[in-house]
Write a protein that holds these residues in place. Structure first.
Motif, PDB file in Angstrom:
ATOM      1  N   LEU A 149      50.332  61.169  51.399  1.00 14.30           N
ATOM      2  CA  LEU A 149      50.795  60.610  50.220  1.00 14.30           C
ATOM      3  C   LEU A 149      49.855  59.540  49.765  1.00 14.30           C
ATOM      4  O   LEU A 149      49.538  59.363  48.591  1.00 14.30           O
ATOM      5  N   GLU A 150      49.180  58.975  50.791  1.00 20.20           N
ATOM      6  CA  GLU A 150      48.194  57.917  50.298  1.00 20.20           C
ATOM      7  C   GLU A 150      47.071  58.508  49.980  1.00 20.20           C
ATOM      8  O   GLU A 150      46.560  57.952  48.845  1.00 20.20           O
ATOM      9  N   GLN A 151      46.546  59.611  50.407  1.00 12.45           N
ATOM     10  CA  GLN A 151      45.332  60.239  49.871  1.00 12.45           C
ATOM     11  C   GLN A 151      45.531  60.852  48.499  1.00 12.45           C
ATOM     12  O   GLN A 151      44.755  60.926  47.634  1.00 12.45           O
ATOM     13  N   LEU A 152      46.667  61.381  48.178  1.00 15.49           N
ATOM     14  CA  LEU A 152      47.147  62.014  46.832  1.00 15.49           C
ATOM     15  C   LEU A 152      46.895  60.664  46.018  1.00 15.49           C
ATOM     16  O   LEU A 152      46.463  60.709  44.900  1.00 15.49           O
ATOM     17  N   VAL A 153      47.444  59.588  46.344  1.00 18.05           N
ATOM     18  CA  VAL A 153      47.431  58.514  45.154  1.00 18.05           C
ATOM     19  C   VAL A 153      45.760  58.049  45.167  1.00 18.05           C
ATOM     20  O   VAL A 153      45.212  57.662  44.031  1.00 18.05           O
ATOM     21  N   LEU A 154      44.927  57.860  46.405  1.00 20.89           N
ATOM     22  CA  LEU A 154      43.780  57.391  46.262  1.00 20.89           C
ATOM     23  C   LEU A 154      43.045  58.282  45.567  1.00 20.89           C
ATOM     24  O   LEU A 154      41.911  57.940  44.799  1.00 20.89           O
ATOM     25  N   ARG A 155      43.144  59.635  45.478  1.00 15.27           N
ATOM     26  CA  ARG A 155      42.264  60.623  44.974  1.00 15.27           C
ATOM     27  C   ARG A 155      42.886  60.775  43.610  1.00 15.27           C
ATOM     28  O   ARG A 155      42.211  61.799  43.009  1.00 15.27           O
ATOM     29  N   GLU A 156      43.861  60.295  43.185  1.00 16.27           N
ATOM     30  CA  GLU A 156      44.426  60.279  42.009  1.00 16.27           C
ATOM     31  C   GLU A 156      44.674  61.779  41.381  1.00 16.27           C
ATOM     32  O   GLU A 156      44.602  62.289  40.298  1.00 16.27           O
ATOM     33  N   VAL A 157      45.245  62.480  42.616  1.00 18.19           N
ATOM     34  CA  VAL A 157      45.845  63.825  42.510  1.00 18.19           C
ATOM     35  C   VAL A 157      47.475  63.786  41.765  1.00 18.19           C
ATOM     36  O   VAL A 157      48.057  63.212  42.571  1.00 18.19           O
ATOM     37  N   PRO A 158      47.793  64.460  40.698  1.00 14.25           N
ATOM     38  CA  PRO A 158      49.179  64.468  40.182  1.00 14.25           C
ATOM     39  C   PRO A 158      49.952  65.140  41.501  1.00 14.25           C
ATOM     40  O   PRO A 158      49.613  66.276  41.789  1.00 14.25           O
ATOM     41  N   PHE A 159      50.821  64.494  41.746  1.00 12.82           N
ATOM     42  CA  PHE A 159      51.859  65.337  42.714  1.00 12.82           C
ATOM     43  C   PHE A 159      53.461  64.650  42.158  1.00 12.82           C
ATOM     44  O   PHE A 159      53.766  63.653  41.757  1.00 12.82           O
ATOM     45  N   VAL A 160      54.278  65.645  42.824  1.00 14.27           N
ATOM     46  CA  VAL A 160      55.696  65.111  42.811  1.00 14.27           C
ATOM     47  C   VAL A 160      56.135  65.144  44.096  1.00 14.27           C
ATOM     48  O   VAL A 160      56.012  65.998  44.832  1.00 14.27           O
ATOM     49  N   HIS A 161      56.891  63.924  44.495  1.00 14.14           N
ATOM     50  CA  HIS A 161      57.485  63.971  46.037  1.00 14.14           C
ATOM     51  C   HIS A 161      58.822  63.996  46.057  1.00 14.14           C
ATOM     52  O   HIS A 161      59.474  63.275  45.483  1.00 14.14           O
ATOM     53  N   TYR A 162      59.444  65.230  46.887  1.00 13.31           N
ATOM     54  CA  TYR A 162      60.637  65.414  46.862  1.00 13.31           C
ATOM     55  C   TYR A 162      61.136  64.876  48.330  1.00 13.31           C
ATOM     56  O   TYR A 162      61.562  65.670  49.206  1.00 13.31           O
TER      57      TYR A 162
END
Length: 778
Positions: free
Chosen positions: A404-417
């Motif tokens: 999740l931290e990498q998704l945020v740092l790389r600014e990749v759009p995601f939805v976390h369930y």
């Protein structure tokens, strides 16, 4: 994740190849139901709508009276069978739509069934409306409303938590228990038809819990409320005391169908059984291989023992997977067949593919996260995929932190369930972060409030005293006012002085050292003695979560940098939550394996496929439901826990339609981790005795030393088995100079972080790649 890091077999695999699932015959109702048959008109009408049923599906659709167990393998078209059977009963057998009850678990599934039933050939809107296709809660709430139950529904979990928090505060127990764990415990009792009066109360902790349960129930009664568990419980009580009402339901609903039967708990099963009696025109559809909610009371025993309750029941097996390629279905077959308590079945596939499941062996979770995100962003940049094609699945909440931290740092759009708080806001993590916050800003009152329970000081009373003293005179470190708190004993004040001094040191320490210091000196002991731990499903989860916190802090040089990172992660996660509201947004899906059941995606990454993560350490050690390690746990309980974990692995595998990547970190929170036994076992040859390697938990085992065993019948030493050599793919630095064959194994997580390396022989640059080596076995 560069192609060179993929492997066609998991690290440490044997020489066995995973068979592709057999391709199913393409014969459908067009050939299986000739025009001369009485019901041919119905199948021709389905075909005009593009619905072509296979042999097993036709058999289930045509089933008339009596009980029917439909074993529906992953991706086998069970919804089509339920919908088409509903239409068959109406169009061919002349059954009134009002006589059909179809229950399922999710509102989404119920809505889909209603829509598809309405679109069946010959179905009018009124006929479709008369069919009761509902969730359990929707159906039984409607029943209660018609019988005069007019309580408001507590539909928001957050509101329930607020109510319980208020009660805990009034009882002075707000620092001892978590509302979500209390409500889950109460739900467990209700779904298993255990009355609150029968809840144990031998210890002070049990008496507290029972008292909270009673207060919660009394609050609902006083405020004329009921929650979702009450809907089913009240309906059960109503039908038991109202035989005439039950009889009217039985006479109306002559045909009862139960979807997702493997997820049924005791209360749900009893309710639907009561209505299906006495005709027993009861069709259940489910897959025992996908029973993964035992913590919610679901049991695959209901499927396994269905014929004991209904000896005349027919069984139809839907064994054709329409979702995944033959290579993915083949791997799923090989993984799940090692479970002993299951209905035997082997799925067939409908699509072949040149793309086999791929395996990755990163150094640790951080490298794993970087590689997964690199693969996704590369595919999107090259317009080979969109973000929404990808799903990333994981076993436990703490396993997702690095990702999740990498998704945020790389600014990749995601939805976390994920179904819970951001990692840094989890109840066992937040106090540690609050100590770090307080070390940087001693007047951070919110952080002050967060650490009070760890000082064994009531949160409300402690903060009230601090604010009273602050009103008289401001202090740089208001926490010190507690040294004059009248409720503290002398020994507590001595402890507080030590803690105040310790807090000052955290700002100058590396964050990982500060966290370790907290754990060693007081925090682990606090969690160990806290009553709230008794309601935590597995004590090991607490340790794993704090170990993961250490892993998160390790890369940061200062406490200030780490706290700044934590605040950024919390803020960004809240921003990403907005994407959840937009169903059309192009985003990566991130969820637990449990949440993924029933879903499918073109590309699936399953991360953390290592022993200790999947299977989870709790199953390997098998603690009991109260979180205590079960020293006397039976072999049967241990086997059951491991089999449920294997079912989780199977569910994860069968979510993928086109591509499946399984990642098994070599190090997990600083400790070496083996590739998951579930993934290795299919690649291992059967032992000479003809038993699978799964008999030893999926690992190859050997003698630990000592004298060679004797053949007791002959008195001679048993000869040593011959030495075998198998191939194994390892990750390595490989020299790029064509004239040099030098390479070196990558064996530690530290080595994976090295960006450049020179060949020790020719000094040419080396690249990260893989090598196939021979390994002696036997």
């Amino acid at each position: 994740m560069h192609t060179e890091f993929y492997a066609s077999t998991p690290h440490g695999a044997g020489s066995k190849k995973i068979p592709l699932a057999p391709l199913a015959a393409t014969t459908t109702s067009q050939a299986l139901v000739p025009d001369g048959q009485p019901d041919a008109f119905y199948f021709r009408a389905l075909e005009e709508q593009g619905i072509f049923l296979n042999k097993a599906q036709i058999e289930a659709v045509r089933h008339g009276d009596g009980p029917l167990l439909t074993l529906a393998g992953a991706g086998s078209g069970k919804t089509s069978v339920l919908v088409c059977r509903t239409g068959y009963l109406i169009a061919v057998r002349g059954i009134s739509p009002r006589s059909i009850l179809l229950v399922t678990f999710s509102s989404k599934a119920a809505a889909e069934m209603k829509q598809r039933i309405a679109g069946l050939p010959g179905m009018t809107p009124r006929m479709a409306g008369d069919v009761q296709a509902r969730t359990y809660h929707s159906f039984f709430l409607l029943l209660l409303r018609r019988q005069g139950y007019d309580q408001d529904i507590l539909s928001e979990t957050r509101y329930q938590h607020i109510i319980v928090k208020r009660m805990l505060r009034e009882m002075g127990l707000q620092d001892e228990y978590q509302p979500e764990t209390l409500l889950a415990e109460l739900s467990h009792y209700k779904m298993n038809l255990i009355d609150i009066d029968d809840v144990p109360e031998k210890t002070a902790d049990e008496r507290n819990i029972k008292s909270i349960f009673r207060q919660y129930e009394q609050w609902k009664k006083t405020h004329h409320k009921m929650d979702f568990d009450d809907v089913l419980l009240y309906a059960h009580q109503l039908l038991l005391r109202s035989p005439h009402l039950l009889q009217s339901l039985q006479e109306r609903f002559v045909y009862v169908m139960n979807d997702e039967f493997q997820d049924t708990n005791r209360l749900q099963y009893e309710l639907v059984q009561m209505i299906a009696a006495p005709q027993h025109n009861f069709m259940v559809v489910g897959d025992d291989d996908q029973t993964i909610y035992s913590f919610n009371g679901a049991s695959h025993e209901y499927i396994l023992d269905f014929h004991k309750l209904y000896p005349t029941a027919r069984t139809v097996t839907l064994d054709i997977n329409y979702r995944s390629t033959s290579s993915i279905v083949g791997l799923g077959n090989e993984v799940i067949r090692r479970n002993k308590k299951r209905k035997p079945k082997q799925l067939q596939a409908t699509r072949s593919s040149d793309t086999m499941p791929r395996y990755y062996r990163p150094g640790d979770s951080n490298e794993e996260a970087q590689a997964v995100i690199a693969r996704i962003t590369e595919d999107v940049a090259q317009r080979q995929r969109s973000y929404s094609d990808f799903a990333i699945l994981y076993r436990s909440a703490s396993d997702s932190r690095a990702l999740l931290e990498q998704l945020v740092l790389r600014e990749v759009p995601f939805v976390h369930y994920g179904g819970g708080d951001v990692f840094y806001e989890q109840w066992m993590v937040k106090p540690v972060i609050d100590y770090l916050r307080l070390s940087l800003h001693r007047r951070n009152f919110e952080a002050m409030e967060g650490i009070l329970p760890t000082l064994y000081i009531n949160r409300d009373k402690g903060m009230e005293f601090i604010r009273q003293q602050e009103a008289v005179q401001r202090k740089k470190g208001p926490l010190a006012y507690l040294l004059f708190f009248p409720e503290l004993k002398d020994f507590q004040k001595d402890k507080l002085r030590d803690r105040l001094a310790q807090i000052k040191t955290f700002a100058q320490m590396k964050p990982v050292d500060a966290i370790r210091d907290m754990r060693r000196t007081f925090y682990d002991a606090f969690l160990e003695t806290s009553d709230s731990r008794k309601l935590t499903p597995h004590k090991e989860v607490l340790k794993e979560t704090l170990d993961e916190l250490e892993s998160a802090a390790k890369p940061f040089a200062s406490t200030a940098e780490f706290v700044e990172h934590v605040e950024l992660m919390i803020r960004k996660h809240k921003e990403m939550e907005l994407l959840r509201q937009d169903a059309e947004a192009d985003r990566v899906t991130v969820m637990t394996i449990h949440k993924s059941k029933g879903l499918e995606f073109p590309v699936v990454f399953v991360i953390g496929v290592s022993d200790g993560m999947l299977p989870h350490s709790s199953a390997l050690e098998q603690p009991n439901v109260r979180g205590e390690k079960a020293a006397a746990s039976s072999a049967e309980e241990k086997a059951a826990a491991l089999e449920e974990e294997r079912r989780l692995a199977y569910v994860a595998i069968t979510r993928a339609r086109e591509e499946l990547i399984l990642s098994s970190p070599a190090y997990f929170r600083g400790k070496k981790a083996e590739v998951s036994q579930f993934i290795l076992a299919p690649f291992r040859q059967a032992s000479p005795q003809g038993t699978s390697s799964s008999a030893h938990g999926g690992r190859l085992t050997g003698s630990s030393g000592g004298s060679r065993p004797k053949d007791l019948t002959r008195g001679a030493a048993v000869p040593k088995p011959p030495v075998r050599t198998v191939s194994e793919t390892v990750y390595a630095w490989v020299c790029t100079a064509g004239s040099c064959n030098a390479w070196s194994r990558i064996s530690t997580p530290q080595e994976t972080k090295v960006k450049d390396k020179a060949c020790p022989l020719c000094h040419a640059p080396m690249r990260r790649g893989s090598k196939t080596v021979a390994v002696r076995q036997g």
